[in-house]
Design an enzyme around this catalytic site. Sequence first.
Site, PDB file in Angstrom:
ATOM      1  N   LYS A   9     -22.066  28.815   6.300  1.00  0.00           N
ATOM      2  CA  LYS A   9     -23.285  28.993   7.092  1.00  0.00           C
ATOM      3  C   LYS A   9     -23.181  30.277   7.900  1.00  0.00           C
ATOM      4  O   LYS A   9     -22.093  30.791   8.192  1.00  0.00           O
ATOM      5  CB  LYS A   9     -23.534  27.805   8.022  1.00  0.00           C
ATOM      6  CG  LYS A   9     -22.481  27.581   9.116  1.00  0.00           C
ATOM      7  CD  LYS A   9     -22.668  28.428  10.379  1.00  0.00           C
ATOM      8  CE  LYS A   9     -21.540  28.253  11.373  1.00  0.00           C
ATOM      9  NZ  LYS A   9     -21.560  29.255  12.460  1.00  0.00           N
ATOM     10  N   ASP A 134     -20.416  20.963  13.530  1.00  0.00           N
ATOM     11  CA  ASP A 134     -21.122  21.672  12.461  1.00  0.00           C
ATOM     12  C   ASP A 134     -21.247  20.848  11.179  1.00  0.00           C
ATOM     13  O   ASP A 134     -21.958  21.232  10.256  1.00  0.00           O
ATOM     14  CB  ASP A 134     -20.391  22.980  12.108  1.00  0.00           C
ATOM     15  CG  ASP A 134     -20.605  24.078  13.133  1.00  0.00           C
ATOM     16  OD1 ASP A 134     -21.529  23.944  13.964  1.00  0.00           O
ATOM     17  OD2 ASP A 134     -19.857  25.069  13.101  1.00  0.00           O
TER      18      ASP A 134
END
Length: 289
Positions: A9, A134
């Site tokens: 990401k 996350d």
Amino acid sequence: MITVEGNAKINLTLDILGKRPDGFHEVAMVMQSVSLHDTLTFAKIPEGIELTLDVPGLEADEKNLAWRAAALLLREKNVRGGVRIDLTKRIPIAAGLAGGSADAAAALRGVNALYDLGLTLSELCVYGAKLGSDIPFCLMGGTMLATGRGEILKELPAVPSFWVVLIKPKISVSTAWAYQNYDAHGAEKHPENAAVCEKIAAQDRKGIASLLCNVLESVTIKKYPVIAQYKDWLLKKGAMASMMSGSGPTVFGLFADKTAAEEAAAALRGQTDADIFVCQTAGKNKDQN
């Protein structure tokens, strides 16, 4: 045997709103999956967890997030049996790209599919949040506004496609160190998350690029000024925008097309010993059930 990819990401924005009573920081950030990924394969074994990986020095035991994620799901769902995980790493370690979280998310998806547990991605997020902030995003993927400590997700429309050049210098940055050293007064500006969400909804590529903002740059660049140099290089090579991802040290540049991204990457490889990757923005994951 089951194979799952765990995508890296980048942060299009990252803001820190304060310290929470639980010791974590309250954040608000727009997160985006990219096509750079690790690959994990899963096979049933009679009991326990066997983890093999292709990175010397990276733990292959309970210190590894993928191992812990698999163990958590096997235990919580009372699974009779174990799992062998073969992990091929491509995402750099301690890079601000959520590589460990991506592997943990892939492990949850892999064990879920291997043993036909029938859990949705949303249900897996509950388990993922126990291990890392996350991981829920890495489970869902795509484009999300993340709040709380990062585990509260609001799905956004997919961004218009960007090609992405990632530059990871030969340094590692601890996420905990970056957050601990963050001083709200040291950040020159804070993200306009509402405006970014509007630009994404409008599919305004230039508008999105103009609003990139990460308050942790004020911490990490101070210690590693090469990050600012890489940002400048990417802009000079034609990036629409450039920023550090997460707590760093990886820097990314957004490009409108593949040719421009590959030409920039080729030129930069001749100027640095940093690891350089070319990838694309990626869409959300789909439930495997």
